[in-house]
Design a protein around this motif. Sequence first.
Motif, PDB file in Angstrom:
ATOM      1  N   LEU A   1      20.729  52.375  -0.915  1.00  0.00           N
ATOM      2  CA  LEU A   1      20.682  53.112   0.347  1.00  0.00           C
ATOM      3  C   LEU A   1      21.948  53.929   0.558  1.00  0.00           C
ATOM      4  O   LEU A   1      21.891  55.103   0.970  1.00  0.00           O
ATOM      5  N   GLN A   2      23.113  53.328   0.291  1.00  0.00           N
ATOM      6  CA  GLN A   2      24.370  54.064   0.443  1.00  0.00           C
ATOM      7  C   GLN A   2      24.434  55.274  -0.491  1.00  0.00           C
ATOM      8  O   GLN A   2      24.868  56.360  -0.085  1.00  0.00           O
ATOM      9  N   THR A   3      24.009  55.070  -1.723  1.00  0.00           N
ATOM     10  CA  THR A   3      24.038  56.168  -2.707  1.00  0.00           C
ATOM     11  C   THR A   3      23.151  57.326  -2.266  1.00  0.00           C
ATOM     12  O   THR A   3      23.550  58.499  -2.316  1.00  0.00           O
ATOM     13  N   GLU A   4      21.948  57.006  -1.814  1.00  0.00           N
ATOM     14  CA  GLU A   4      21.019  58.062  -1.421  1.00  0.00           C
ATOM     15  C   GLU A   4      21.455  58.761  -0.144  1.00  0.00           C
ATOM     16  O   GLU A   4      21.266  59.964   0.022  1.00  0.00           O
ATOM     17  N   VAL A   5      22.070  57.997   0.785  1.00  0.00           N
ATOM     18  CA  VAL A   5      22.592  58.627   2.006  1.00  0.00           C
ATOM     19  C   VAL A   5      23.703  59.609   1.657  1.00  0.00           C
ATOM     20  O   VAL A   5      23.772  60.723   2.204  1.00  0.00           O
ATOM     21  N   ARG A   6      24.585  59.210   0.738  1.00  0.00           N
ATOM     22  CA  ARG A   6      25.652  60.129   0.306  1.00  0.00           C
ATOM     23  C   ARG A   6      25.052  61.360  -0.375  1.00  0.00           C
ATOM     24  O   ARG A   6      25.545  62.483  -0.201  1.00  0.00           O
ATOM     25  N   ARG A   7      24.007  61.140  -1.126  1.00  0.00           N
ATOM     26  CA  ARG A   7      23.357  62.267  -1.815  1.00  0.00           C
ATOM     27  C   ARG A   7      22.776  63.255  -0.806  1.00  0.00           C
ATOM     28  O   ARG A   7      22.930  64.465  -0.941  1.00  0.00           O
ATOM     29  N   ILE A   8      22.121  62.733   0.235  1.00  0.00           N
ATOM     30  CA  ILE A   8      21.563  63.610   1.262  1.00  0.00           C
ATOM     31  C   ILE A   8      22.685  64.358   1.984  1.00  0.00           C
ATOM     32  O   ILE A   8      22.567  65.546   2.290  1.00  0.00           O
ATOM     33  N   ASN A   9      23.775  63.656   2.233  1.00  0.00           N
ATOM     34  CA  ASN A   9      24.928  64.304   2.868  1.00  0.00           C
ATOM     35  C   ASN A   9      25.457  65.448   2.011  1.00  0.00           C
ATOM     36  O   ASN A   9      25.803  66.526   2.519  1.00  0.00           O
ATOM     37  N   ASP A  10      25.542  65.208   0.712  1.00  0.00           N
ATOM     38  CA  ASP A  10      26.029  66.258  -0.200  1.00  0.00           C
ATOM     39  C   ASP A  10      25.096  67.460  -0.187  1.00  0.00           C
ATOM     40  O   ASP A  10      25.548  68.614  -0.199  1.00  0.00           O
ATOM     41  N   VAL A  11      23.791  67.184  -0.162  1.00  0.00           N
ATOM     42  CA  VAL A  11      22.819  68.289  -0.132  1.00  0.00           C
ATOM     43  C   VAL A  11      22.982  69.097   1.147  1.00  0.00           C
ATOM     44  O   VAL A  11      22.987  70.337   1.127  1.00  0.00           O
ATOM     45  N   LEU A  12      23.127  68.416   2.271  1.00  0.00           N
ATOM     46  CA  LEU A  12      23.294  69.119   3.547  1.00  0.00           C
ATOM     47  C   LEU A  12      24.589  69.918   3.580  1.00  0.00           C
ATOM     48  O   LEU A  12      24.626  71.049   4.085  1.00  0.00           O
ATOM     49  N   ASP A  13      25.667  69.338   3.041  1.00  0.00           N
ATOM     50  CA  ASP A  13      26.944  70.060   3.019  1.00  0.00           C
ATOM     51  C   ASP A  13      26.845  71.297   2.134  1.00  0.00           C
ATOM     52  O   ASP A  13      27.364  72.372   2.476  1.00  0.00           O
ATOM     53  N   GLY A  14      26.179  71.143   0.980  1.00  0.00           N
ATOM     54  CA  GLY A  14      26.005  72.302   0.095  1.00  0.00           C
ATOM     55  C   GLY A  14      25.183  73.383   0.750  1.00  0.00           C
ATOM     56  O   GLY A  14      25.491  74.578   0.636  1.00  0.00           O
ATOM     57  N   PHE A  15      24.122  72.977   1.446  1.00  0.00           N
ATOM     58  CA  PHE A  15      23.286  73.949   2.127  1.00  0.00           C
ATOM     59  C   PHE A  15      24.056  74.648   3.238  1.00  0.00           C
ATOM     60  O   PHE A  15      23.945  75.860   3.442  1.00  0.00           O
ATOM     61  N   ARG A  16      24.870  73.875   3.968  1.00  0.00           N
ATOM     62  CA  ARG A  16      25.673  74.458   5.043  1.00  0.00           C
ATOM     63  C   ARG A  16      26.662  75.476   4.481  1.00  0.00           C
ATOM     64  O   ARG A  16      26.823  76.572   5.020  1.00  0.00           O
ATOM     65  N   ASN A  17      27.311  75.130   3.386  1.00  0.00           N
ATOM     66  CA  ASN A  17      28.278  76.051   2.779  1.00  0.00           C
ATOM     67  C   ASN A  17      27.596  77.316   2.262  1.00  0.00           C
ATOM     68  O   ASN A  17      28.136  78.416   2.351  1.00  0.00           O
ATOM     69  N   TYR A  18      26.407  77.145   1.701  1.00  0.00           N
ATOM     70  CA  TYR A  18      25.692  78.296   1.153  1.00  0.00           C
ATOM     71  C   TYR A  18      25.208  79.228   2.256  1.00  0.00           C
ATOM     72  O   TYR A  18      25.239  80.447   2.120  1.00  0.00           O
TER      73      TYR A  18
END
Length: 449
Positions: free
Chosen positions: A276-293
Motif C-alpha cells: 500500500l505504501q509503495t503504490e501510494v508513493r507511486r500515485i503521488n509521483d504520477v500526480l507530481d509529474g502530471f502537475r509539473n508537465y
Amino acid sequence: MFDIKNRRGIRRLALGLAFLSLVTLILTAWILLDVAREQEILASIIKHLPRGDLEAAAELSGDLRLQSGLSILLILNSIGTAIAIAFVIRGYMTSEQSLRDVKVLATDILASMDAGVITTDHKGIITSINPHGIKLLGLEDVGIGTSLADINPEHELLGTICEEVDQHHDAIRDLDYCINSNGHEKTLRAGCTLLKNQRGEEIGTVIHVRDVTEKALMESRLRRMERYMGLGSLAAGLQHEIKNPLSALSLHIQLLCEKFNQEPTDAEIVELLDVLQTEVRRINDVLDGFRNYASSTQLGQSWVDLSVLIEKLVRLLRPQMKAQNIAVKVEMPAKPPATIEADSVRLEQVLLNLALNAMSAMPEGGELCFRLSEQNHFLKIDVADTGKGIPPEIQSQIFDPYFTTRNDGTGMGLALCDKIIRQHEGNIDFHSSPQGTEFTILLPTERGL
C-alpha cells in the motif's frame, strides 16, 4: 528541361508558298518575253504581207497585245501574292518568337519553384521535370524518358499515386513519405493530378513534390503542445480531488505501520502495508509529474554555462555509472562555449533525465557520451549511449505523456524534457539504432525570455 517535339509543318508550308510564288513570277516573265519576241516576229512578217492579209495580221497583233496585258496583270498578281506570303511568313516567325518567349518564361517559372513538378505519360514515363524535382528525386541526369518504377525505391509512392490517378481520374493531394538524404531523414509531401492538352484529352499525369521536413517538424511540435495546453486546470483539479484524499490515506497507512510495529504482527499484514505504501508513493509521483508537465510556471532567468552544468552532472552520476560498469565520455569545444540565459534547474533536470534513461538502456555496461558544440546561433548538446536502441514501432510515442516501457517509470520524463526545451525556444530530437540512441538538444544563444 522539357521534351518538346519540333513541328515544322507550318514553316514548310509558308516556304513552299513563297517558292511557288517565285516560280510563278519567273514563268510570267518568261511568257512576257516570249510574247514580246512573237510581236517582233509578227511585225517583220507584216512588212512582207500583201494588202489582203493585213486585216488578219492586225487581228493577230491585237491578240498578242491582249496576251501581253494579261501577262503584266499576272506579274502584278504574282508580286502581290509574294508580298502577302512574305507578311504571312513574317507573322508566323513573330508568333514562333512569342511562343519561344512563353516557353522560356514557363521554363524559368518552373525552374524557380521550390517544389518538384514532374509530368508523365500513361505508362509512368517521365516526360518533363524541373530542376527541383531532379534534386528531390536524386536523379543523376535530367531523367526524361525514365520510368517512375526505375527511380530510387524510396519514391515508390509517386508511381503508386500516378497509377491510381490514371485509373480513377481523381486528384490525390498531400501524401507524406520519408526518404534518407545524406544520413538525414526528410519528409516529402506529394500529390498528383491528370495532365490534359488543349482539346481536353488526357495525356498523362502531373506530380508535384515538396520538401516539408521543417513543416512536419513544426506540426509535430504543435501536436506536442496541444497535449498540455489545457492541462493546467485539470492538474489543479486532480491535485485537489486526488492528492488530498491520497495524503490522508498515506497518513493512516503510516499510523497503522507504527501501531503494528509496537506489537507482534502477521508477516502477511506487514507485506500488504508495504504494498500500500509503495503504490501510494507511486500515485503521488504520477500526480507530481502530471502537475509539473501541465503547469505554466515561468522559467528562471540566469546566465548558464552548459559546460559547467554537464561537468556537475557527470560528477553526480559517476559513482552510479561506475557501479553499472558504464564509461563516461565528455567532449567540449576547443573554444569556451557561449553562456545562455536560461533556467539552470530545469536544464539540469532535462540532462539528468536523459542520462538516467541512457544508463537504464545499458544494464550490462557501455559508454555514455556528452557532447557540447556550437551550431550557428545555437548550442548543441548530444547525449549518446551504446544501448540496444529504441524499437522503431514506438519511436513516435516516446515524447507522449505517460508512455513508458519501464516497470518503474511514470512515462512523464521525456514529455517533461520536451516541454522544458520548448519553453527555452529550443528543440529536442533523437536518432536511434540497434547500436544505441542519441538525443540532441538545440538551445538558442539569444532568445526572448
